[in-house]
Design an enzyme around this catalytic site. Structure first.
Site, PDB file in Angstrom:
ATOM      1  N   SER A  25      67.851  43.390  78.092  1.00  0.00           N
ATOM      2  CA  SER A  25      69.426  43.396  78.200  1.00  0.00           C
ATOM      3  C   SER A  25      69.899  41.774  77.739  1.00  0.00           C
ATOM      4  CB  SER A  25      69.757  43.652  79.738  1.00  0.00           C
ATOM      5  OG  SER A  25      69.493  44.739  79.871  1.00  0.00           O
ATOM      6  N   GLY A  97      69.726  52.236  73.117  1.00  0.00           N
ATOM      7  CA  GLY A  97      70.963  52.548  73.385  1.00  0.00           C
ATOM      8  C   GLY A  97      71.995  51.403  73.535  1.00  0.00           C
ATOM      9  N   ARG A 125      71.223  61.102  72.521  1.00  0.00           N
ATOM     10  CA  ARG A 125      71.888  60.425  73.614  1.00  0.00           C
ATOM     11  C   ARG A 125      73.450  60.334  73.403  1.00  0.00           C
ATOM     12  NH1 ARG A 125      68.660  55.132  75.222  1.00  0.00           N
ATOM     13  NH2 ARG A 125      70.020  55.357  77.205  1.00  0.00           N
ATOM     14  N   ASP A 322      66.278  51.810  85.774  1.00  0.00           N
ATOM     15  CA  ASP A 322      65.120  51.924  84.778  1.00  0.00           C
ATOM     16  C   ASP A 322      63.780  52.091  85.467  1.00  0.00           C
ATOM     17  OD1 ASP A 322      66.654  51.932  82.644  1.00  0.00           O
ATOM     18  OD2 ASP A 322      66.643  49.997  82.453  1.00  0.00           O
ATOM     19  N   LYS A 349      68.838  58.987  79.349  1.00  0.00           N
ATOM     20  CA  LYS A 349      67.902  57.756  78.938  1.00  0.00           C
ATOM     21  C   LYS A 349      67.085  58.237  77.551  1.00  0.00           C
ATOM     22  CE  LYS A 349      69.342  55.225  82.032  1.00  0.00           C
ATOM     23  NZ  LYS A 349      70.411  54.393  81.511  1.00  0.00           N
ATOM     24  N   ARG A 400      58.950  53.932  78.699  1.00  0.00           N
ATOM     25  CA  ARG A 400      58.753  53.931  79.949  1.00  0.00           C
ATOM     26  C   ARG A 400      57.989  55.181  80.464  1.00  0.00           C
ATOM     27  NH1 ARG A 400      61.323  49.360  81.066  1.00  0.00           N
ATOM     28  NH2 ARG A 400      63.407  49.170  80.161  1.00  0.00           N
TER      29      ARG A 400
HETATM   30  C1  S3P Z   1      71.313  48.469  80.199  1.00  0.00           C
HETATM   31  C2  S3P Z   1      71.972  49.089  80.850  1.00  0.00           C
HETATM   32  C3  S3P Z   1      71.222  50.587  81.493  1.00  0.00           C
HETATM   33  C4  S3P Z   1      69.791  50.574  81.398  1.00  0.00           C
HETATM   34  C5  S3P Z   1      69.520  50.265  79.922  1.00  0.00           C
HETATM   35  C6  S3P Z   1      70.006  48.639  79.465  1.00  0.00           C
HETATM   36  C7  S3P Z   1      71.906  47.448  79.622  1.00  0.00           C
HETATM   37  O1  S3P Z   1      71.818  51.559  80.935  1.00  0.00           O
HETATM   38  O2  S3P Z   1      69.284  51.834  81.603  1.00  0.00           O
HETATM   39  O3  S3P Z   1      68.062  50.031  79.735  1.00  0.00           O
HETATM   40  O4  S3P Z   1      71.199  46.197  78.913  1.00  0.00           O
HETATM   41  O5  S3P Z   1      73.220  47.195  79.685  1.00  0.00           O
HETATM   42  P1  S3P Z   1      73.269  52.142  81.259  1.00  0.00           P
HETATM   43  O6  S3P Z   1      74.110  50.962  81.258  1.00  0.00           O
HETATM   44  O7  S3P Z   1      73.595  53.131  80.331  1.00  0.00           O
HETATM   45  O8  S3P Z   1      72.918  52.676  82.822  1.00  0.00           O
END
Ligand code: S3P
Length: 443
Positions: A25, A97, A125, A322, A349, A400
């Site tokens: 992140s 994503g 997604r 996650d 996810k 994962r």
């Molecule tokens: C993330 C937020 C989460 C997480 C993803 C990374 C991020 O998703 O599941 O792996 O870096 O902001 P969501 O914000 O859609 O819940």
């Protein structure tokens, strides 16, 4: 190239210290935000995984120079208006994503239609969750039923917005925060809890004057647009989501302990530790240090045999979002019935992870049922032992799913064949190497 790994031996006892790679992140946020800064930004310990490479390649296509040296990275930001939007530009977010959603926000001022594409998993997604708020700013989308591939084009003048984030999605909250930077006014966000890395970076790294007010149920954020920010340097701490695979491996192994160094233990990410400790794990967080608002510490975990089931308060869901596949695995070894609810986001996810969790547990002969409110119940057995053949395939290369299956094989036994053996490179390229350093036999 070999695409299947085989595991048919449990891991022996180990007593080690390891490090895992940089937080995904934070690495993606570093790339996007540094590209909008003014000057040369540097990051140490940047994660060099496929998701981060997708973010890097996209930003490069927008005319930003990026130099990579091992895990050190330099990004030459050109300010909030510095992207070059070429005609017919295509940006590929790969499997990520976070890249797709935050990138749409970063290019919300695009003066041509820009196409965003992704891989087979990302194409399934939901992008509606960012199309809705970004359209309020004035962006125009041409999309395929709220999915990728999509085209985005900005308006002449971007309007600030007021936005309620009710999904608990840090990606949606962060997308709105990034788009807000490109407007001429004040954007107001009310958001239910989700990871807060973007807020911390805006405040402590970019020094943008944002207001954050926390209430019991939500966070109120106010951002003034058109605030240019200077170059900055950053050091990415280890990723707790990657560390979690090793936490659970150690917990379920025999007579082992592990210290995992320099992990980001931001409370919006440590749900797994809180949940496992409620299940009797006794995981310790040591040597805490504050780094630009994030908290970095070592995690210490020992094997435990008498684990307790849990009826999880869904308030903890977002901080472990996650890690649920790992939590389900631990629940299968507890003495009793565990229950988890409000997990609909898990099926949105990289693959339908709630369904996959159920499928893997059933394959392992663990009793598991779906319950109302997007939940599951798991009947755990402390003496759960696996001695059959298990094949994990067709999981849309979800990193994962690959990694949790590997941990199940090494901690519970059985003869496992796990397909798509490069899928872990999305988030944790040194995963197999680190397992082997603890004595795991993987062929
Ligand atoms: C993330 C937020 C989460 C997480 C993803 C990374 C991020 O998703 O599941 O792996 O870096 O902001 P969501 O914000 O859609 O819940």
């Amino acid at each position: 190239m070999k695409h299947i790994i085989s595991i048919n031996k449990k891991i022996g006892c180990f007593k080690n210290t390891i490090e895992v790679e940089g937080d995904k992140s934070l690495s993606i946020r570093f790339i996007l935000l540094s590209s909008l800064s003014n000057g040369k930004c540097t990051a140490k310990n940047l994660l060099r995984s496929e998701d981060v490479i997708s973010a890097i390649n996209s930003v490069k296509k927008l005319g930003i120079k990026i130099i990579l040296k091992n895990n050190y990275c330099e990004v030459f930001g050109k300010g909030l208006k510095g992207y070059r939007y070429k005609k017919n530009l295509i940006l590929d977010a790969g499997n990520s994503g976070t890249t797709a959603r935050l990138l749409c926000a970063a290019i919300i001022d695009a003066y041509h239609n820009i196409k965003i594409i992704g891989d087979r998993s990302l194409n399934k997604r939901d992008m509606g969750r960012i199309i809705k708020p970004l359209s309020k700013f004035g962006a125009k989308f041409i999309d395929n039923k709220k999915k990728l591939p999509l085209f985005i084009k900005g308006p002449k003048i971007l309007k600030p917005i007021t936005y309620n984030e009710n999904l608990g999605s840090a990606q949606c909250k962060s997308a709105v925060m990034i788009a807000a930077l490109k407007t001429n006014g004040k954007t107001k966000i009310r958001s239910v809890p989700s990871r807060n890395h973007t807020e911390l970076m805006f405040k402590n790294v970019l020094k943008i004057p944002i207001k954050i007010k926390k209430t019991k149920k939500s966070e109120l954020i106010e951002i003034n647009g058109s605030t240019e920010f200077k170059k900055f340097n950053y050091e990415i701490p280890g990723d707790i989501s990657s560390a979690s695979f090793f936490i659970v491996l150690t917990l379920l192994a025999k007579n082992s302990f592990l210290r995992i160094k320099k992990i980001n233990v931001n409370p919006s990410r440590t749900g797994i530790i809180k949940i496992l400790n409620k299940m009797g794990a006794r995981i310790k967080i040591l040597n805490k240090k504050n780094y630009k608002g994030e908290i970095i510490a070592d995690i210490f975990v020992k094997s435990r045999s008498n684990l307790k089931p849990i009826n999880l308060n869904p308030k903890l869901n977002s901080s472990a979002i996650d890690e649920f596949l790992l939590i389900f695995l631990v629940a299968s070894k507890c003495n009793g019935i565990s229950k988890f609810i409000k997990l609909s986001e898990l099926n949105k996810k990289e693959s339908r992870r709630l369904d996959w969790g159920i499928k893997i547990l059933k394959m392992m002969n663990v009793k598991v049922i779906k319950v109302k409110d997007h939940g599951i119940k798991i009947w755990g057995k402390p003496d759960l032992k696996l001695n059959k053949k298990y094949i994990i395939k067709n999981f849309l290369k979800d990193h994962r799913i690959f990694m949790v299956s590997t941990i199940a094989a090494l901690s519970l036994g059985g003869d496992w064949k796990i397909h798509n053996s490069d899928s872990f490179k999305t988030s944790f390229p040194s995963f197999l190497k680190t397992l082997k350093s603890l004595g795991a036999i993987i062929r």
